[in-house]
Motif scaffolding. Structure first.
Motif, PDB file in Angstrom:
ATOM      1  N   VAL A  34       0.832  -1.203   0.000  1.00  0.00           N
ATOM      2  CA  VAL A  34       0.000   0.000   0.000  1.00  0.00           C
ATOM      3  C   VAL A  34       0.864   1.250   0.000  1.00  0.00           C
ATOM      4  CG1 VAL A  34      -1.935  -1.126   1.140  1.00  0.00           C
ATOM      5  CG2 VAL A  34      -0.169  -0.004   2.520  1.00  0.00           C
ATOM      6  N   ASP A  35       2.162   1.094   0.170  1.00  0.00           N
ATOM      7  CA  ASP A  35       3.087   2.224   0.192  1.00  0.00           C
ATOM      8  C   ASP A  35       3.437   2.609  -1.239  1.00  0.00           C
ATOM      9  OD1 ASP A  35       5.084   4.070   0.543  1.00  0.00           O
ATOM     10  OD2 ASP A  35       6.239   2.871   1.958  1.00  0.00           O
ATOM     11  N   PRO A  36       3.141   3.853  -1.648  1.00  0.00           N
ATOM     12  CA  PRO A  36       3.437   4.243  -3.026  1.00  0.00           C
ATOM     13  C   PRO A  36       4.932   4.408  -3.329  1.00  0.00           C
ATOM     14  CG  PRO A  36       1.774   5.675  -2.026  1.00  0.00           C
ATOM     15  CD  PRO A  36       2.406   4.891  -0.929  1.00  0.00           C
ATOM     16  N   ILE A  37       5.779   4.519  -2.308  1.00  0.00           N
ATOM     17  CA  ILE A  37       7.207   4.730  -2.544  1.00  0.00           C
ATOM     18  C   ILE A  37       7.882   3.383  -2.828  1.00  0.00           C
ATOM     19  CG2 ILE A  37       9.370   5.584  -1.582  1.00  0.00           C
ATOM     20  CD1 ILE A  37       7.774   7.507   0.129  1.00  0.00           C
ATOM     21  N   ILE A  38       8.627   3.312  -3.925  1.00  0.00           N
ATOM     22  CA  ILE A  38       9.268   2.056  -4.309  1.00  0.00           C
ATOM     23  C   ILE A  38      10.290   1.621  -3.274  1.00  0.00           C
ATOM     24  CG2 ILE A  38       8.919   2.557  -6.761  1.00  0.00           C
ATOM     25  CD1 ILE A  38      11.927   3.188  -6.927  1.00  0.00           C
ATOM     26  N   GLU A  39      10.642   0.324  -3.309  1.00  0.00           N
ATOM     27  CA  GLU A  39      11.540  -0.217  -2.302  1.00  0.00           C
ATOM     28  C   GLU A  39      13.006   0.093  -2.584  1.00  0.00           C
ATOM     29  OE1 GLU A  39      10.616  -4.342  -2.014  1.00  0.00           O
ATOM     30  OE2 GLU A  39       8.540  -3.998  -1.425  1.00  0.00           O
ATOM     31  N   ASN A  40      13.383   0.157  -3.854  1.00  0.00           N
ATOM     32  CA  ASN A  40      14.796   0.387  -4.193  1.00  0.00           C
ATOM     33  C   ASN A  40      15.072   1.877  -4.402  1.00  0.00           C
ATOM     34  OD1 ASN A  40      13.179   0.253  -6.533  1.00  0.00           O
ATOM     35  ND2 ASN A  40      14.973  -0.111  -7.837  1.00  0.00           N
ATOM     36  N   PRO A 301      -7.113  13.614  -3.271  1.00  0.00           N
ATOM     37  CA  PRO A 301      -7.881  12.793  -2.328  1.00  0.00           C
ATOM     38  C   PRO A 301      -7.824  11.301  -2.614  1.00  0.00           C
ATOM     39  CG  PRO A 301      -9.150  14.708  -3.021  1.00  0.00           C
ATOM     40  CD  PRO A 301      -7.955  14.629  -3.916  1.00  0.00           C
ATOM     41  N   ASN A 302      -7.784  10.930  -3.884  1.00  0.00           N
ATOM     42  CA  ASN A 302      -7.739   9.507  -4.239  1.00  0.00           C
ATOM     43  C   ASN A 302      -7.454   9.381  -5.723  1.00  0.00           C
ATOM     44  OD1 ASN A 302     -10.357   9.726  -5.704  1.00  0.00           O
ATOM     45  ND2 ASN A 302     -11.186   9.973  -3.640  1.00  0.00           N
ATOM     46  N   GLY A 303      -7.268   8.142  -6.177  1.00  0.00           N
ATOM     47  CA  GLY A 303      -7.238   7.882  -7.612  1.00  0.00           C
ATOM     48  C   GLY A 303      -5.883   7.711  -8.242  1.00  0.00           C
ATOM     49  N   GLU A 308      -4.767   5.195  -1.513  1.00  0.00           N
ATOM     50  CA  GLU A 308      -3.958   6.200  -0.849  1.00  0.00           C
ATOM     51  C   GLU A 308      -4.303   7.610  -1.317  1.00  0.00           C
ATOM     52  OE1 GLU A 308      -2.551   7.474   1.706  1.00  0.00           O
ATOM     53  OE2 GLU A 308      -0.917   5.999   1.810  1.00  0.00           O
ATOM     54  N   LYS A 309      -4.235   8.560  -0.395  1.00  0.00           N
ATOM     55  CA  LYS A 309      -4.340   9.972  -0.731  1.00  0.00           C
ATOM     56  C   LYS A 309      -2.948  10.577  -0.607  1.00  0.00           C
ATOM     57  CE  LYS A 309      -7.115  11.362   2.585  1.00  0.00           C
ATOM     58  NZ  LYS A 309      -7.889  12.283   3.493  1.00  0.00           N
ATOM     59  N   ALA A 310      -2.738  11.682  -1.286  1.00  0.00           N
ATOM     60  CA  ALA A 310      -1.451  12.380  -1.234  1.00  0.00           C
ATOM     61  C   ALA A 310      -1.674  13.795  -0.748  1.00  0.00           C
ATOM     62  CB  ALA A 310      -0.803  12.396  -2.614  1.00  0.00           C
ATOM     63  N   LEU A 311      -0.903  14.214   0.257  1.00  0.00           N
ATOM     64  CA  LEU A 311      -0.888  15.600   0.706  1.00  0.00           C
ATOM     65  C   LEU A 311       0.458  16.196   0.335  1.00  0.00           C
ATOM     66  CD1 LEU A 311      -2.861  14.020   2.883  1.00  0.00           C
ATOM     67  CD2 LEU A 311      -2.883  16.289   3.907  1.00  0.00           C
ATOM     68  N   PHE A 312       0.450  17.447  -0.113  1.00  0.00           N
ATOM     69  CA  PHE A 312       1.698  18.011  -0.627  1.00  0.00           C
ATOM     70  C   PHE A 312       1.694  19.528  -0.555  1.00  0.00           C
ATOM     71  CE2 PHE A 312      -1.286  17.876  -4.141  1.00  0.00           C
ATOM     72  CZ  PHE A 312      -1.040  19.031  -4.868  1.00  0.00           C
ATOM     73  N   HIS A 313       2.904  20.073  -0.606  1.00  0.00           N
ATOM     74  CA  HIS A 313       3.088  21.516  -0.791  1.00  0.00           C
ATOM     75  C   HIS A 313       4.466  21.737  -1.381  1.00  0.00           C
ATOM     76  CE1 HIS A 313       2.379  25.765  -0.395  1.00  0.00           C
ATOM     77  NE2 HIS A 313       1.237  25.535   0.231  1.00  0.00           N
ATOM     78  N   SER A 314       4.524  22.613  -2.341  1.00  0.00           N
ATOM     79  CA  SER A 314       5.803  22.972  -2.950  1.00  0.00           C
ATOM     80  C   SER A 314       6.231  24.342  -2.461  1.00  0.00           C
ATOM     81  CB  SER A 314       5.687  22.972  -4.482  1.00  0.00           C
ATOM     82  OG  SER A 314       4.697  23.898  -4.894  1.00  0.00           O
ATOM     83  N   GLY A 315       7.494  24.657  -2.696  1.00  0.00           N
ATOM     84  CA  GLY A 315       8.028  25.974  -2.373  1.00  0.00           C
ATOM     85  C   GLY A 315       8.916  26.436  -3.505  1.00  0.00           C
TER      86      GLY A 315
END
Length: 465
Positions: A34-40, A301-303, A308-315
Motif C-alpha cells: 500500500v506504500d506508493p514509494i518504491i523499495e529500491n 484525495p484519491n485515484g 492512498e491519498k497524497a498531501l503536498f506543498h511545494s516551495g
C-alpha cells in the motif's frame, strides 16, 4: 523576503521516462504494497540525482524518505555552498512550504483551546484596506488556511491599486494567496501579544525537537550550513539572505531532518490529536475535479494509487525549489529541498521515479482535467515569439525556439519547455498554465500567462533587439 518569481513553482520539463507504475516497472515494489514509494529508492536516487544536478545546474539536492513513519533516508547530494560538500543537516529556505508548517502551529493553538478555526478573525485584526468591506467580518482561520478567504491575488501589490481586495465571499472559492497567511499571522500576534516566530518556537518547534527550524534568521554560527541560492546557470544570486521578519507564507528555514519530524508527528496523530489531525487531512474545499485543499496542505484525495491519498506543498523562490509530499494511510513521505532555480525540474523527476504511478500523481496534482493535445505550428511563428521579454515584474524572461517547442528562462525562472496547443497558446507538459503570445495595441509582441482559473499571473512585452 518576497521573491517575486514564486509562481514558477508550477513548471517543469519531462526529462526522464523511466518511471515506476502500478505494473511495478521498477521491479522493486510488491503488488500488494500500500506504500506508493518504491523499495529500491536509494539506488534509484544515487543514479538519478547526480546526473540531473549536472544537467540542470543545481548545486545541492536534499532528499528524505519516510517509510512506516520512520525517516529511513536523509541524504544531501552536492554542494550547499559552491566548493563545500553539503552536510546532512544543511539548512534550506523552503519558500511556501512555510504555509503548512505555520498551519500546524495554528492547529496546536486550536488543540490547546485558545484559538477557534471558525470564529471571525476580525475581532483581533482587520486590514485597513478592508475597513469598508463587510465581507472582511466573515473571514475565519479556516478560510485563510484553505486559500478561500476571497482574495484573488497572491499579494496585494499584484492589484492595480496595490491594495488588498476581497473579490469573493469567504469560503466560496479557492484562490491561492500568501496574503491570507500573513493576515492570520497578524491576527494571532494581536491575540497573543507575541511575535509569531517566537510563538511557533514555543508551541511547535521546541516540543517536536525541531532545533534547525525557524521563522526568523539562523544564528551566525549556523550560516556555514545554509544552502545558498543559485540561478539556472549555477551562478550564486547576489542577494541578502537574512529574512527581515517572521513570515507565515514564505522563507521558513529548516533542515531535512526537522521537516521529517513534523510529518512523522502529524502522521502519528499524537501531536495534534486524532480528531484535529483528521480535520487537517480531510478535504476542506475542492480546487477542481482532481485536487482539493486540506488545512494548509494541497491534496489528491484519491485515484493515483490504490486507496492512498497524497498531501503536498511545494516551495519556489529565486534560487530555492522544494517539495514535501506524504501519504498518511501508509505513513510514508518524500521530502526534496534544492538550492537552484531548476530544482523543480529535479524534484518532479524524483516523484516520477520513486512514486508508483508518479506521472499520474503529477497530473492529478497540477491539472484540473486532461492536458491538451500538442499541435504543430509554423517555425516562423516560433521565431517570431522568440526573444527577450520585459515582464510586469520588471524582470527579463527569455524565449528560445528549440525544435518545435519554446524554451523559457531568466532570473528565478526554471528552464521549461512549452508545447503548442494552438498557433498562439502554449503550455508546459505537467502543469495547467497557458502562455498566450500576440501583438499588443502598439504592435509589439507580448505574452500573458494564465492560471487554471484564467487569471493573468504574469505578462510581458518583447524588447527590441
Amino acid at each position: 523576503m518576497y521573491r517575486f518569481y514564486c509562481i514558477f513553482l508550477l513548471f517543469l520539463i519531462n526529462a526522464c521516462k523511466d518511471t515506476p507504475e502500478t505494473s511495478t516497472a521498477s521491479g522493486k515494489n510488491s503488488l500488494d504494497s500500500v506504500d506508493p514509494i518504491i523499495e529500491n529508492y536509494e539506488s534509484r536516487l544515487d543514479s538519478l540525482i547526480p546526473m540531473l544536478q549536472v544537467e540542470f545546474n543545481v548545486p545541492a539536492v536534499a532528499v528524505g524518505i519516510i517509510k512506516n513513519n520512520e525517516l529511513v533516508l536523509d541524504t544531501v547530494y552536492g554542494e550547499h555552498q559552491l566548493g563545500t560538500e553539503a552536510p546532512k543537516n544543511a539548512i534550506f529556505n523552503v519558500a511556501s512550504i512555510t504555509k503548512p508548517v505555520f498551519t500546524a502551529g495554528v492547529l496546536k493553538l486550536v488543540k490547546d483551546g485558545s484559538w477557534d478555526l471558525d470564529e471571525p478573525v476580525s475581532q483581533y485584526w482587520e486590514d485597513p484596506d478592508l475597513e469598508n468591506d463587510s465581507l472582511a467580518e466573515l473571514i475565519t482561520s479556516r478560510h485563510l488556511l484553505t486559500h478561500s478567504a476571497g482574495f484573488n491575488t497572491n499579494w496585494r501589490w499584484q492589484n492595480e491599486d496595490g491594495k488588498l481586495q476581497l473579490n469573493n465571499t469567504p469560503g466560496r472559492k479557492f484562490s491561492y494567496s500568501g496574503e491570507g497567511f500573513e493576515y492570520l499571522k497578524i491576527a494571532i500576534e494581536k491575540r497573543y501579544d507575541k511575535d509569531m516566530g517566537a510563538l511557533m518556537d514555543s508551541i511547535l518547534f521546541e516540543p517536536l525537537g525541531m532545533k534547525d527550524a525557524t521563522f526568523h534568521w539562523i544564528p551566525e554560527e549556523d550560516f556555514s550550513r545554509f544552502a545558498k541560492w543559485y540561478d539556472g546557470e549555477g551562478n550564486e544570486y547576489e542577494t541578502k539572505y537574512k529574512t527581515p521578519h517572521a513570515n507565515a507564507a514564505d522563507d521558513l528555514l529548516i533542515s531535512l531532518q526537522d521537516m521529517s519530524k513534523l510529518l512523522i508527528a502529524l502522521m502519528n496523530k499524537d501531536f495534534l490529536g486524532e480528531e484535529l489531525t483528521n480535520e487537517m487531512f480531510k478535504t476542506q474545499l475542492d480546487k477542481n475535479s482532481n485536487s482539493a485543499m486540506g488545512l494548509g496542505w494541497h491534496m489528491v484525495p484519491n485515484g493515483f494509487y490504490k486507496e492512498e491519498k497524497a498531501l503536498f506543498h511545494s516551495g519556489s523562490d529565486s534560487g530555492t525549489q522544494a517539495m514535501t509530499l506524504f501519504f498518511p494511510n501508509s505513513k510514508s513521505g518524500l521530502i526534496i529541498f534544492t538550492n537552484g532555480d531548476n530544482g523543480l525540474l529535479i524534484y518532479n523527476q524524483v516523484i516520477k521515479n520513486l512514486i508508483m504511478n508518479g506521472n499520474r500523481l503529477i497530473q492529478l496534482m497540477n491539472w484540473s482535467s486532461k492536458p491538451p493535445e500538442v499541435k504543430a505550428v509554423e517555425e516562423s511563428l516560433l521565431d517570431n515569439y522568440s526573444g527577450s521579454y520585459r515582464t510586469n515584474l520588471d524582470r527579463i524572461m527569455t524565449v528560445k525556439k528549440v525544435d518545435s517547442t519554446l524554451l523559457i528562462g531568466g532570473e528565478g525562472i526554471p528552464g521549461l519547455e512549452l508545447y503548442a496547443m494552438s498557433d498562439h497558446k502554449f503550455f508546459p507538459e505537467d502543469y495547467e498554465r497557458i502562455f498566450e503570445f500576440k501583438e499588443n495595441e502598439e504592435g509589439a509582441m507580448s505574452f500573458k500567462l494564465y492560471d487554471e482559473a484564467d487569471n493573468v499571473i504574469l505578462s510581458g512585452v518583447k524588447e527590441e533587439n
